[in-house]
Design a protein around this motif. Structure first.
Motif, PDB file in Angstrom:
ATOM      1  N   ALA A 103       0.838  -1.210   0.000  1.00  0.00           N
ATOM      2  CA  ALA A 103       0.000   0.000   0.000  1.00  0.00           C
ATOM      3  C   ALA A 103       0.870   1.256   0.000  1.00  0.00           C
ATOM      4  O   ALA A 103       0.594   2.231  -0.712  1.00  0.00           O
ATOM      5  N   LEU A 104       1.936   1.203   0.781  1.00  0.00           N
ATOM      6  CA  LEU A 104       2.842   2.347   0.906  1.00  0.00           C
ATOM      7  C   LEU A 104       3.516   2.668  -0.435  1.00  0.00           C
ATOM      8  O   LEU A 104       3.727   3.833  -0.786  1.00  0.00           O
ATOM      9  N   ASP A 105       3.836   1.611  -1.164  1.00  0.00           N
ATOM     10  CA  ASP A 105       4.528   1.750  -2.443  1.00  0.00           C
ATOM     11  C   ASP A 105       3.716   2.589  -3.428  1.00  0.00           C
ATOM     12  O   ASP A 105       4.269   3.309  -4.258  1.00  0.00           O
ATOM     13  N   LYS A 106       2.410   2.499  -3.295  1.00  0.00           N
ATOM     14  CA  LYS A 106       1.522   3.250  -4.194  1.00  0.00           C
ATOM     15  C   LYS A 106       1.348   4.690  -3.707  1.00  0.00           C
ATOM     16  O   LYS A 106       0.922   5.557  -4.469  1.00  0.00           O
ATOM     17  N   THR A 107       1.648   4.926  -2.423  1.00  0.00           N
ATOM     18  CA  THR A 107       1.361   6.226  -1.817  1.00  0.00           C
ATOM     19  C   THR A 107       2.588   7.139  -1.768  1.00  0.00           C
ATOM     20  O   THR A 107       2.484   8.345  -1.986  1.00  0.00           O
ATOM     21  N   VAL A 108       3.728   6.580  -1.449  1.00  0.00           N
ATOM     22  CA  VAL A 108       4.921   7.400  -1.169  1.00  0.00           C
ATOM     23  C   VAL A 108       5.704   7.683  -2.454  1.00  0.00           C
ATOM     24  O   VAL A 108       5.807   6.807  -3.327  1.00  0.00           O
ATOM     25  N   GLN A 109       6.256   8.895  -2.539  1.00  0.00           N
ATOM     26  CA  GLN A 109       6.991   9.300  -3.744  1.00  0.00           C
ATOM     27  C   GLN A 109       8.039   8.251  -4.143  1.00  0.00           C
ATOM     28  O   GLN A 109       8.675   7.621  -3.281  1.00  0.00           O
ATOM     29  N   GLU A 110       8.219   8.147  -5.449  1.00  0.00           N
ATOM     30  CA  GLU A 110       9.015   7.053  -6.012  1.00  0.00           C
ATOM     31  C   GLU A 110      10.475   7.050  -5.572  1.00  0.00           C
ATOM     32  O   GLU A 110      11.105   5.998  -5.464  1.00  0.00           O
ATOM     33  N   THR A 111      11.014   8.270  -5.325  1.00  0.00           N
ATOM     34  CA  THR A 111      12.435   8.368  -4.979  1.00  0.00           C
ATOM     35  C   THR A 111      12.735   7.948  -3.539  1.00  0.00           C
ATOM     36  O   THR A 111      13.897   7.759  -3.174  1.00  0.00           O
ATOM     37  N   ALA A 112      11.691   7.809  -2.730  1.00  0.00           N
ATOM     38  CA  ALA A 112      11.912   7.528  -1.301  1.00  0.00           C
ATOM     39  C   ALA A 112      12.487   6.130  -1.075  1.00  0.00           C
ATOM     40  O   ALA A 112      12.186   5.192  -1.810  1.00  0.00           O
ATOM     41  N   LEU A 113      13.317   6.042  -0.024  1.00  0.00           N
ATOM     42  CA  LEU A 113      13.830   4.732   0.380  1.00  0.00           C
ATOM     43  C   LEU A 113      12.840   4.097   1.338  1.00  0.00           C
ATOM     44  O   LEU A 113      12.207   4.793   2.136  1.00  0.00           O
ATOM     45  N   PHE A 114      12.751   2.782   1.287  1.00  0.00           N
ATOM     46  CA  PHE A 114      11.970   2.018   2.249  1.00  0.00           C
ATOM     47  C   PHE A 114      12.937   1.169   3.079  1.00  0.00           C
ATOM     48  O   PHE A 114      13.910   0.627   2.542  1.00  0.00           O
ATOM     49  N   ALA A 115      12.622   1.054   4.373  1.00  0.00           N
ATOM     50  CA  ALA A 115      13.468   0.243   5.254  1.00  0.00           C
ATOM     51  C   ALA A 115      12.592  -0.526   6.230  1.00  0.00           C
ATOM     52  O   ALA A 115      11.543  -0.045   6.640  1.00  0.00           O
ATOM     53  N   SER A 116      13.056  -1.704   6.602  1.00  0.00           N
ATOM     54  CA  SER A 116      12.369  -2.461   7.643  1.00  0.00           C
ATOM     55  C   SER A 116      13.322  -2.657   8.811  1.00  0.00           C
ATOM     56  O   SER A 116      14.515  -2.890   8.620  1.00  0.00           O
ATOM     57  N   ASN A 117      12.767  -2.579  10.024  1.00  0.00           N
ATOM     58  CA  ASN A 117      13.552  -2.814  11.239  1.00  0.00           C
ATOM     59  C   ASN A 117      13.387  -4.267  11.709  1.00  0.00           C
ATOM     60  O   ASN A 117      13.709  -4.589  12.844  1.00  0.00           O
ATOM     61  N   THR A 118      12.919  -5.133  10.843  1.00  0.00           N
ATOM     62  CA  THR A 118      12.692  -6.520  11.270  1.00  0.00           C
ATOM     63  C   THR A 118      13.963  -7.139  11.844  1.00  0.00           C
ATOM     64  O   THR A 118      15.071  -6.859  11.374  1.00  0.00           O
ATOM     65  N   SER A 119      13.793  -7.991  12.858  1.00  0.00           N
ATOM     66  CA  SER A 119      14.969  -8.667  13.400  1.00  0.00           C
ATOM     67  C   SER A 119      14.946 -10.148  13.040  1.00  0.00           C
ATOM     68  O   SER A 119      15.900 -10.856  13.323  1.00  0.00           O
ATOM     69  N   ALA A 127      10.802  -6.762   0.768  1.00  0.00           N
ATOM     70  CA  ALA A 127      11.061  -5.842  -0.356  1.00  0.00           C
ATOM     71  C   ALA A 127      10.289  -6.245  -1.608  1.00  0.00           C
ATOM     72  O   ALA A 127       9.843  -5.388  -2.383  1.00  0.00           O
ATOM     73  N   MET A 128      10.112  -7.557  -1.778  1.00  0.00           N
ATOM     74  CA  MET A 128       9.436  -8.052  -2.978  1.00  0.00           C
ATOM     75  C   MET A 128       7.974  -7.606  -3.076  1.00  0.00           C
ATOM     76  O   MET A 128       7.354  -7.739  -4.135  1.00  0.00           O
ATOM     77  N   ALA A 129       7.444  -7.070  -1.989  1.00  0.00           N
ATOM     78  CA  ALA A 129       6.057  -6.558  -2.021  1.00  0.00           C
ATOM     79  C   ALA A 129       5.995  -5.204  -2.720  1.00  0.00           C
ATOM     80  O   ALA A 129       4.912  -4.666  -2.932  1.00  0.00           O
ATOM     81  N   THR A 130       7.164  -4.641  -3.050  1.00  0.00           N
ATOM     82  CA  THR A 130       7.197  -3.300  -3.646  1.00  0.00           C
ATOM     83  C   THR A 130       7.808  -3.337  -5.050  1.00  0.00           C
ATOM     84  O   THR A 130       8.419  -4.330  -5.444  1.00  0.00           O
ATOM     85  N   GLN A 131       7.670  -2.217  -5.745  1.00  0.00           N
ATOM     86  CA  GLN A 131       8.283  -2.063  -7.079  1.00  0.00           C
ATOM     87  C   GLN A 131       9.633  -1.349  -6.950  1.00  0.00           C
ATOM     88  O   GLN A 131      10.208  -0.948  -7.942  1.00  0.00           O
TER      89      GLN A 131
END
Ligand code: 3HC
Length: 283
Positions: A103-119, A127-131
């Motif tokens: 959902a975020l991938d469709k909302t947030v500007q394309e140049t933005a980085l995405f990060a997860s704090n998963t341990s 990451a595969m959930a995004t383009q």
């Protein structure tokens, strides 16, 4: 391209800590929670921690107020649209993370980085959930986030060099030290820490020493700030059990197998500080 506005998903222990350090470092920070109640709890957590930092002389009252004024909260995704970086710290559920990032991938500007704090989950599968897999990294913070100096910056097969550099620069801008690591389960710290913690439980179970003596031995003998059983109570026995199971599934190595005593303590609700009892009792 430097990172200005930061979005933080989730305002639990880790999310609140991450939002706090981002705001302290001067980033306009927007926290997204699914529920207003959680948002309020998270904000209270941040205020308490910033208050503690003032008490400890790490921050003055003006800096605390400035940091607080940089933080806003929302239950929607739209206010994150113009973020340069979004850090996810929601519950450790692959399904929840995948749905949120899609959902975020469709909302947030394309140049933005995405990060997860998963341990415990791999960054690759999230990451595969995004383009934007080349702009996706792991940013693994440590508890307590405002105090611990390290952030693991996790690279997948798809992460670009530019993304890694931007993420590492962002981490140093927070006043933390970044280490680069591959997206192997547990990254660097938990790969080494989890077997050590599990071994401490095995040592206790085998009667090598008492709870107090095992802790004292490692604290005074090795200069660790906390003994392993105190640290287990601090991190949460349920959290450790969960991580160990995932790592055991991944590597099929005995050192990651959760000992029966850990499982029983989790089943008995003795999860550490958060539940009032683990290896020790908490008032
Ligand atoms: N903001 C900024 N600074 C703060 C602060 C705050 N809210 N609260 C405390 N501090 C600072 C203090 O000023 C002090 O700094 P100084 O040494 O320069 O004076 C330092 O933090 C330590 O604070 P305290 O004296 O209050 O606390 P202790 O000395 O009792 O230390 C501890 C507490 C930092 C938790 C220490 O026991 C410790 O490092 N324990 C090990 C924690 C650990 O291993 N964490 C990692 C867990 S694993 C994990 O998170 C990974 C996950 O995937 C499971």
């Amino acid at each position: 391209m430097t990172i200005g506005k930061v979005g933080v998903l989730g305002c639990g222990l880790m999310g609140a800590g991450i939002a706090e350090v981002c705001a302290k470092a001067g980033h306009s920070t927007v926290i997204r929670e699914v529920d207003k109640k959680f948002l309020e709890q998270g904000m209270a957590r941040i205020e308490k921690s910033l208050g503690k930092a003032v008490d400890k002389g790490k921050l003055n009252a003006e800096e605390r107020d400035e940091a607080l004024s940089r933080i806003s909260g929302t239950t929607e995704l739209e206010p994150l649209a113009d973020c340069d970086l979004v850090i996810e710290a929601i519950i450790e559920s692959l399904q929840e993370k995948v749905e949120t990032f899609a959902a975020l991938d469709k909302t947030v500007q394309e140049t933005a980085l995405f990060a997860s704090n998963t341990s415990s989950l791999t960054i690759t599968q999230i990451a595969m959930a995004t383009q934007r897999t080349e702009r996706f990294v792991g940013l693994h913070f440590f508890n307590p986030v405002p105090v611990m100096k390290l952030v693991e910056v996790v690279r997948t097969l798809m992460t670009s060099d530019e993304t890694m550099q931007r993420a590492l620069d962002f981490v140093s801008g927070l006043g933390k030290e970044g280490v680069s690591c591959r997206d192997n389960s547990g990254f660097i710290v938990n790969r080494l820490l989890v077997p050590y913690l599990l071994d401490a439980i095995r040592a206790l179970d085998e009667g090598v020493g008492s709870i107090e003596d095992i802790d004292k031995a490692m604290q005074l003998g090795c200069g660790y700030p906390m003994g392993p059983l105190t640290l287990l109570d601090f991190v949460g026995l349920d959290t450790t059990y969960y991580i160990a199971n995932i790592m055991f599934e991944e590597y099929r190595e005995k050192r990651f197998a959760p000992p029966p005593l850990l499982k029983q303590m989790v089943q008995a609700g003795r999860c550490g500080r958060k539940s009032g009892r683990g290896f020790y009792e908490y008032g």
